[in-house]
Write a protein that holds these residues in place. Sequence first.
Motif, PDB file in Angstrom:
ATOM      1  N   ASN A  47       0.784  -1.203  -0.019  1.00 43.87           N
ATOM      2  CA  ASN A  47      -0.025  -0.057  -0.193  1.00 43.87           C
ATOM      3  C   ASN A  47       0.768   1.334   0.114  1.00 43.87           C
ATOM      4  OD1 ASN A  47       1.139   0.170   2.595  1.00 43.87           O
ATOM      5  ND2 ASN A  47      -1.119   0.537   3.607  1.00 43.87           N
ATOM      6  N   LEU A  48       2.354   1.204  -0.105  1.00 40.33           N
ATOM      7  CA  LEU A  48       2.846   2.194   0.036  1.00 40.33           C
ATOM      8  C   LEU A  48       3.120   3.038  -1.369  1.00 40.33           C
ATOM      9  CD1 LEU A  48       5.498   1.470   2.589  1.00 40.33           C
ATOM     10  CD2 LEU A  48       3.817   3.107   2.900  1.00 40.33           C
ATOM     11  N   GLU A  86      -4.107  -3.185   3.484  1.00 35.91           N
ATOM     12  CA  GLU A  86      -2.960  -4.204   4.106  1.00 35.91           C
ATOM     13  C   GLU A  86      -3.771  -5.542   4.714  1.00 35.91           C
ATOM     14  OE1 GLU A  86      -0.008  -2.520   6.904  1.00 35.91           O
ATOM     15  OE2 GLU A  86       0.984  -1.782   5.161  1.00 35.91           O
ATOM     16  N   LYS A 102       3.941  -6.721   1.523  1.00 36.17           N
ATOM     17  CA  LYS A 102       4.665  -6.037   2.491  1.00 36.17           C
ATOM     18  C   LYS A 102       3.600  -5.390   3.471  1.00 36.17           C
ATOM     19  CE  LYS A 102       5.376  -2.235   3.077  1.00 36.17           C
ATOM     20  NZ  LYS A 102       4.528  -1.708   4.341  1.00 36.17           N
ATOM     21  N   VAL A 103       3.653  -5.759   4.632  1.00 39.24           N
ATOM     22  CA  VAL A 103       2.681  -5.147   5.501  1.00 39.24           C
ATOM     23  C   VAL A 103       3.364  -4.602   6.708  1.00 39.24           C
ATOM     24  CG1 VAL A 103       0.520  -6.384   4.740  1.00 39.24           C
ATOM     25  CG2 VAL A 103       1.945  -7.202   6.798  1.00 39.24           C
ATOM     26  N   SER A 104       2.652  -3.671   7.446  1.00 33.36           N
ATOM     27  CA  SER A 104       2.956  -3.136   8.693  1.00 33.36           C
ATOM     28  C   SER A 104       3.199  -4.232   9.679  1.00 33.36           C
ATOM     29  CB  SER A 104       2.629  -1.950   9.048  1.00 33.36           C
ATOM     30  OG  SER A 104       2.694  -1.680  10.529  1.00 33.36           O
ATOM     31  N   ARG A 162       7.556   5.772  15.315  1.00 31.00           N
ATOM     32  CA  ARG A 162       6.305   6.617  14.925  1.00 31.00           C
ATOM     33  C   ARG A 162       5.939   7.611  15.914  1.00 31.00           C
ATOM     34  NH1 ARG A 162       2.911   3.131  11.010  1.00 31.00           N
ATOM     35  NH2 ARG A 162       1.196   4.261  11.735  1.00 31.00           N
ATOM     36  N   ARG A 186      -6.102   8.607  14.445  1.00 34.05           N
ATOM     37  CA  ARG A 186      -6.096   7.669  13.539  1.00 34.05           C
ATOM     38  C   ARG A 186      -5.225   6.639  13.930  1.00 34.05           C
ATOM     39  NH1 ARG A 186      -2.015   4.824  10.122  1.00 34.05           N
ATOM     40  NH2 ARG A 186      -3.452   3.410   8.713  1.00 34.05           N
ATOM     41  N   GLN A 188      -3.664   2.151  12.883  1.00 32.37           N
ATOM     42  CA  GLN A 188      -3.798   1.137  11.919  1.00 32.37           C
ATOM     43  C   GLN A 188      -4.646  -0.018  12.626  1.00 32.37           C
ATOM     44  OE1 GLN A 188      -0.375  -0.043   9.807  1.00 32.37           O
ATOM     45  NE2 GLN A 188       0.834   0.334  11.483  1.00 32.37           N
ATOM     46  N   TRP A 209      -4.640   3.093   5.377  1.00 33.46           N
ATOM     47  CA  TRP A 209      -3.757   4.025   4.989  1.00 33.46           C
ATOM     48  C   TRP A 209      -4.004   4.896   3.678  1.00 33.46           C
ATOM     49  CZ3 TRP A 209      -0.210   6.826   7.053  1.00 33.46           C
ATOM     50  CH2 TRP A 209       0.715   7.515   6.333  1.00 33.46           C
ATOM     51  N   ASN A 226       2.956   8.374  12.435  1.00 33.89           N
ATOM     52  CA  ASN A 226       3.704   7.462  11.682  1.00 33.89           C
ATOM     53  C   ASN A 226       5.138   8.061  11.499  1.00 33.89           C
ATOM     54  OD1 ASN A 226       4.171   5.683   9.659  1.00 33.89           O
ATOM     55  ND2 ASN A 226       2.285   5.882   8.752  1.00 33.89           N
ATOM     56  N   ASN A 227       5.955   7.258  10.916  1.00 36.11           N
ATOM     57  CA  ASN A 227       7.393   7.772  10.668  1.00 36.11           C
ATOM     58  C   ASN A 227       7.538   8.810   9.613  1.00 36.11           C
ATOM     59  OD1 ASN A 227       7.490   6.550   7.888  1.00 36.11           O
ATOM     60  ND2 ASN A 227       7.248   4.769   8.957  1.00 36.11           N
ATOM     61  N   SER A 230       7.050   8.540   5.766  1.00 37.17           N
ATOM     62  CA  SER A 230       5.411   8.297   5.340  1.00 37.17           C
ATOM     63  C   SER A 230       4.669   9.464   5.886  1.00 37.17           C
ATOM     64  CB  SER A 230       4.695   7.225   6.566  1.00 37.17           C
ATOM     65  OG  SER A 230       5.528   5.779   6.258  1.00 37.17           O
ATOM     66  N   ASP A 253       8.326  -2.860   8.874  1.00 34.21           N
ATOM     67  CA  ASP A 253       7.451  -3.835   7.832  1.00 34.21           C
ATOM     68  C   ASP A 253       8.074  -5.096   7.675  1.00 34.21           C
ATOM     69  OD1 ASP A 253       6.110  -1.375   7.194  1.00 34.21           O
ATOM     70  OD2 ASP A 253       7.312  -0.669   5.719  1.00 34.21           O
TER      71      ASP A 253
HETATM   72  C1  GCU Z   1       3.766   2.781   7.766  1.00 37.58           C
HETATM   73  C2  GCU Z   1       3.856   1.267   7.101  1.00 37.58           C
HETATM   74  C3  GCU Z   1       2.654   0.968   6.263  1.00 37.58           C
HETATM   75  C4  GCU Z   1       1.518   1.062   6.997  1.00 37.58           C
HETATM   76  C5  GCU Z   1       1.465   2.689   7.505  1.00 37.58           C
HETATM   77  C6  GCU Z   1       0.142   2.974   8.204  1.00 37.58           C
HETATM   78  O1  GCU Z   1       3.772   3.563   6.553  1.00 37.58           O
HETATM   79  O2  GCU Z   1       5.120   1.174   6.469  1.00 37.58           O
HETATM   80  O3  GCU Z   1       2.845  -0.497   5.788  1.00 37.58           O
HETATM   81  O4  GCU Z   1       0.506   1.009   6.242  1.00 37.58           O
HETATM   82  O5  GCU Z   1       2.561   2.874   8.229  1.00 37.58           O
HETATM   83  O6  GCU Z   1       0.163   3.747   9.194  1.00 37.58           O
HETATM   84  O7  GCU Z   1      -0.825   2.533   7.947  1.00 37.58           O
END
Ligand code: GCU
Length: 340
Positions: A47-48, A86, A102-104, A162, A186, A188, A209, A226-227, A230, A253
């Motif tokens: 999803n990135l 995700e 690839k997910v968080s 984050r 918000r 995840q 996301w 978030n980081n 992102s 991730d």
């Molecule tokens: C980060 C992570 C993503 C995630 C996102 C989120 O960016 O890398 O995989 O979807 O956080 O907060 O949803």
Amino acid sequence: METLYQHQPRYQPKKRLLRTLGIVCLTGLLMSCGVKDNVKILKLGHNLDQTTSVHKAMVFMGERLHELSGGTMRVDVYPSGQLGSERELIELLQVGSLAMTKVSASPMEGFVPEMRIFSIPYVFRNEEHLWRFLESDVGKGMLAKGEDKRLRGIGYYDAGSRSFYSQCGTGKPIRTPSDLSGLKVRVQESQTSVRMIQALGGSATPISWGELYTALQQGVVDAAENNPPSFYLSKHFEVCKLFTIDEHTSVPDVMLISSYVWSTLSEQQQIWLQQAMDESVDFQRELWARDTQEALAAVQAAGVEVVYPDKTLFQEQVKSMHESYRGEPIYDLMQRINDM
Ligand code: GCU
């Protein structure tokens, strides 16, 4: 006690199931993996955005796999949530309709409970501490824990730490933990993240996301976390004008492959894929450090205030959350990590 979904009126499991089935049909047409002109193709959805280091690392992985396999294997990457959120992507892997994602690690806790560890605030002291854990036997072992759910982890990518961003539209700023009181934040799809926001006095709203930019813009939520890359690359900084570097969690991730698809690979193909993945991790970690600095400079240049709060105030506030795990295996894991 509030439940995970209480604050998310738009979250409708039945609707989600229908959507997932729709995607299953769609990707059934695409096929999770296939052989074309004698090349084994693995489809990977995430999803990135394509500008992220994580996406670049996945492309790198595909190129290395192509080289290592003498041109007989390839990875096709579908970014930006084109194939679903995700959670939906994870579900597609389980039914074998998608080969890789690839997910968080946060939404992974719904499948591998030990992965909650990453969404408990202030478990890791810093980046180095996190990676010491990820590279330990326990950290690596966690990747294998999804096997009974048909999810095989093959590596972690760096996603830094984050922090909260606020002052989105007319939303209030977060400078200290007490500022979270009454704020809609918000998170995840992770029950542990919901608990963290509750411990800090806010109310948590799980949103995918891909839907977050609009949700921030329309005031569905007042803040998010978030980081730095992102925050920057999602353009959320256009809406939210304060970034408070409290570094509450370090959620990596995770790269997953459907166990079903893995079992269709020969031993040699599995070795090539694992090697390509391992090399892409080194590649991504180098990009990550640079991207984090660049993201912070870029959001500041765009008018975002970046502040470094007294982290101990946030740590104090989540002590009761830590205590609430006492007696559970996850508490012992927290202790082990602390001693690392
Ligand atoms: C980060 C992570 C993503 C995630 C996102 C989120 O960016 O890398 O995989 O979807 O956080 O907060 O949803």
